[in-house]
Design an enzyme around this catalytic site. Structure first.
Site, mmCIF file in Angstrom:
data_model
loop_
_atom_site.group_PDB
_atom_site.id
_atom_site.type_symbol
_atom_site.label_atom_id
_atom_site.label_comp_id
_atom_site.label_asym_id
_atom_site.label_seq_id
_atom_site.Cartn_x
_atom_site.Cartn_y
_atom_site.Cartn_z
ATOM 1 N N SER A 242 0.729 -1.537 -0.043
ATOM 2 C CA SER A 242 0.151 -0.028 -0.230
ATOM 3 C C SER A 242 1.003 1.248 -0.013
ATOM 4 C CB SER A 242 -1.080 -0.361 1.593
ATOM 5 O OG SER A 242 -0.270 0.252 2.480
ATOM 6 N N LYS A 243 0.353 2.382 -0.180
ATOM 7 C CA LYS A 243 1.315 3.611 0.403
ATOM 8 C C LYS A 243 2.243 3.858 1.200
ATOM 9 C CE LYS A 243 -2.790 3.488 -0.091
ATOM 10 N NZ LYS A 243 -3.869 2.244 1.042
ATOM 11 N N ARG A 244 2.219 3.298 1.424
ATOM 12 C CA ARG A 244 2.982 3.515 2.964
ATOM 13 C C ARG A 244 4.157 2.353 2.843
ATOM 14 N NH1 ARG A 244 2.117 -0.452 6.551
ATOM 15 N NH2 ARG A 244 0.523 -1.901 6.250
ATOM 16 N N HIS A 245 3.999 2.003 1.931
ATOM 17 C CA HIS A 245 5.410 1.035 1.529
ATOM 18 C C HIS A 245 6.416 1.756 0.809
ATOM 19 C CE1 HIS A 245 2.641 -2.741 2.935
ATOM 20 N NE2 HIS A 245 3.818 -3.032 2.642
#
Length: 472
Positions: A242-245
Site C-alpha cells: 500500500s501507499k505506506r510502503h
RNA sequence: GGCUCGUUCGUCUAGGGGUUAGGACGCCGCCCUCUCAAGGCGGUAACACGGGUUCGAUUCCCGUACGGGCUACCA
C-alpha cells in the site's frame, strides 16, 4: 499449445484512487493473456460507489494505463450508466424466486450478530405474500438478498485449481441496497455477461466473491466464465502493498523516471516466470511468452532494488532518441538551447550509469553549465598543491594548440605531458576531471572533453587554475 | 474466531522421491580501468518445524508454526 481462442477479458478498476502497483499488474496480466491468445482486453470503470468515485481518478487511471502501454479495446464501460440494467436483473431474480426482499434493519442485524457467526439468520427468507405486502404498504425499506440454495459451488480456477465452497459458508448476501442501488457482486455478473467476458482475471482478494457470483450466473441462466486469481503483491513487511510502503501509484514511477517497459517487466516477474533464465523483456516479448500456467499462488514481495536493476537494463537497451523523448516528458527544459547531437552524445555516455530518466538529469548538469562547486573530497585528494596547478597549466597550454579536437589526441597529449613530467597519467586525469565536471566520477575523461569542446574545456581549466589549490 | 491459500538463499524464482538444490537482484572479492558505472569471473546465502509413507524425502500425506486473502447495504 493452448486451445484458448480469442478470449475476452477486462480490467475493472474502481476510480477511488490512482492506479496502484497491484492493480497495474492485474491489468498487465489481463492484457498479456488477451493479447497472447489474440483476444480482447476491455476496460470497465466500476463507479457505483458514488461517495468514493471521482472523475479525476478515472482520468488518472486511464492515463496511467496509456503511459504503461496497456491499450484497451473499444470504449471503457462505465457502470454508473447501467443502473437500469442492474435494476432489471434484480427484478428478474425476484420474479424467479432466486432472490427475496428483506425488511430487517441494519441495526437489528448488527445487534443479532453474536460469537463467530456473521451470517444473516434468514429472517425474511420465507415471508408470505401477505407479509411482504404488509411491509411494503407500511413503507418499510428493504434490501434484496439472493436466496442461496443448499449444496455447494465449485469452480476450476486457472491458478488455484479446484475450489469447492459449501453454501453454508455463504450468506444470503445483498444484491440490492435499501436505496435500490445494486451491489458489487450483482453488478459484476451483469456486466461480465453483457460484455461476454470469457476469462475473469483478478486479484486473489476476489476469490471468495467468486462462488457468490457463480450463484448469480446460475440463477440468471448465464454461462459461467473461467476464473484466474492472481497472488497479491506484498511490501517488505509481508503486509499487503500500500501507499505506506513507498510504492504508491504508477504515476509516481513515471515521475521517478522509470520506463514503462521496465515497470511492466518487473511486474510480470512478480508471480509469473517465463520458463527460462531470461529476465529482461519488452511488452511484446511478454505477450509472446505469457502463460497462465506459469503463474503461481504465492504472493510476492515488492523489491525496488530489482526494479531499479531492470530499469537500468532497459535503459542500456534503449535508443538515445527514445531516452531523450522520455527525459523531455518529465522535464521539458532539459538540454534546452543545445543541439540534439550534443544531447545524444551525452545520453550515450550516461546510459550505463543511469537506472532511471531522473539519473540522466541529475548527472548531466556539467554538460550545460560550468561547475559552480567542486567535490570537496576530490579537491583535497587530487589537487593538493601548486605542483598540480603547474602541470595542469602545461597540459592546458598544449590543449590550446590542438587543432583536431578529438578524444584520441586529447588523450595522447595528456599521457605525453604526464610522461615528460615523470608522473602517472592519473595525477593529471583526476584534477582535470574535477576542473571540468566538478565531480570525481563520470564518463571517460577524454570522451567527456571531446563532447564538451575545446573552448569550454579551456575556460573551465582556467577557472580551476584560479581557484585551486584551495588552501596551501 | 470461521473459511481458505501459501511457505526453496534477505528478495524474485527454477526444480522436484536419489541433484554438488539452478538462475537473478542485493551484498562481498577479483579482473578490466582515468573515476563512477557497465561488463566478465568468483564468493556469501535457502528447501519453516514435527510426525508419517518410502530403501530413500526438500519433493507425497498429516499436523504445528508463521504469513496472505476473505469474513460490509466497499469495490
Amino acid at each position: 499449445m493452448s486451445d484458448v481462442k480469442n478470449p475476452k477479458v477486462r480490467f475493472a478498476p474502481s476510480p477511488t484512487g490512482q492506479l496502484h502497483l497491484g492493480s497495474a499488474r492485474t491489468a498487465l496480466f489481463n492484457y498479456l493473456y488477451a493479447k497472447h491468445h489474440d483476444g480482447t482486453f476491455y476496460l470497465r470503470i466500476e463507479d457505483t460507489d458514488k461517495a468514493r468515485s471521482k472523475q479525476e481518478y478515472v482520468e488518472q487511471i486511464c492515463s496511467s494505463l496509456e503511459w504503461l502501454g496497456i491499450k484497451w479495446d473499444g470504449e471503457p464501460l462505465f457502470q454508473s450508466t447501467r443502473l437500469n440494467e442492474y435494476h432489471d436483473v434484480v427484478l428478474t431474480l425476484l420474479e424467479n424466486n432466486s432472490a427475496y426482499r428483506c425488511f430487517c434493519s441494519k441495526d437489528a442485524l448488527e445487534t443479532a450478530r453474536v460469537g463467530g457467526s456473521y451470517q444473516y439468520p434468514g429472517t425474511c427468507r420465507n415471508l408470505s405474500e401477505e407479509d411482504i405486502k404488509l411491509h411494503m404498504n407500511s413503507g418499510e425499506g428493504f434490501v434484496v438478498r439472493l436466496r442461496v440454495p443448499e449444496g455447494e459451488t465449485h469452480f476450476d480456477d486457472m491458478i488455484y485449481g479446484a475450489v469447492h465452497v459449501k453454501h453454508e459458508e455463504i450468506d444470503d448476501f445483498i444484491i440490492a441496497r435499501s436505496d435500490g442501488q445494486p451491489t458489487y457482486n450483482l453488478v459484476v455478473v451483469v456486466d461480465d455477461h453483457e460484455m461476454e467476458i470469457t476469462h475473469i482475471i483478478r486479484g486473489e482478494d476476489h476469490i471468495s466473491n467468486t462462488p457468490k457470483q457463480i450463484l448469480i450466473y446460475t440463477a440468471m441462466g448465464y454461462a459461467v466464465p473461467k476464473f484466474a486469481h492472481l497472488p497479491m503483491i506484498l511490501g517488505q513487511d509481508k503486509k499487503r502493498l500500500s501507499k505506506r510502503h513507498g510504492a504508491p501509484g504508477v504515476q509516481e514511477f513515471k515521475n521517478e523516471g522509470y520506463l514503462p517497459d521496465a515497470l511492466l517487466n518487473y511486474l510480470a516477474l512478480l508471480g509469473w516466470n517465463p520458463g527460462s533464465d531470461e529476465e529482461i523483456f519488452t511488452l511484446d516479448e511478454l505477450i509472446a511468452l505469457f502463460e497462465m500456467s506459469h503463474v503461481h499462488k504465492k504472493s510476492a514481495v515488492y523489491d525496488e532494488q530489482k526494479l531499479s536493476w531492470i530499469s537500468g537494463q532497459h535503459m542500456v537497451r534503449l535508443g538515445t532518441a527514445k531516452i531523450l523523448e522520455g527525459i523531455h516528458a518529465i522535464n521539458a527544459d532539459w538540454g534546452q538551447g543545445f543541439e540534439t547531437n550534443y544531447l545524444y552524445a551525452i545520453l550515450e555516455q550516461l546510459k550505463q550509469r543511469s537506472k532511471s530518466l531522473r539519473d540522466f538529469i541529475d548527472q548531466s548538469s556539467y554538460f550545460f553549465t560550468d561547475p559552480q562547486s567542486y567535490d570537496e573530497k576530490s579537491s583535497r585528494k587530487n589537487w593538493k598543491n601548486v605542483a598540480t596547478s603547474q602541470i595542469i597549466n602545461v597540459y592546458k597550454k598544449r590543449l590550446e594548440s590542438i587543432e583536431q579536437w578529438d578524444a584520441n589526441v586529447i588523450e595522447s597529449t595528456l599521457r605525453m605531458t604526464a610522461e615528460e613530467n615523470d608522473i602517472s597519467a592519473g595525477k593529471l586525469i583526476h584534477p582535470t576531471r574535477l576542473a571540468l565536471s566538478g565531480v570525481s566520477n563520470g564518463p571517460s575523461l577524454f570522451i567527456l572533453m571531446a563532447i564538451l569542446g575545446k573552448d569550454v574545456c579551456i575556460r573551465r581549466l582556467n577557472k580551476a587554475l584560479e581557484i585551486f589549490p584551495l588552501q596551501s
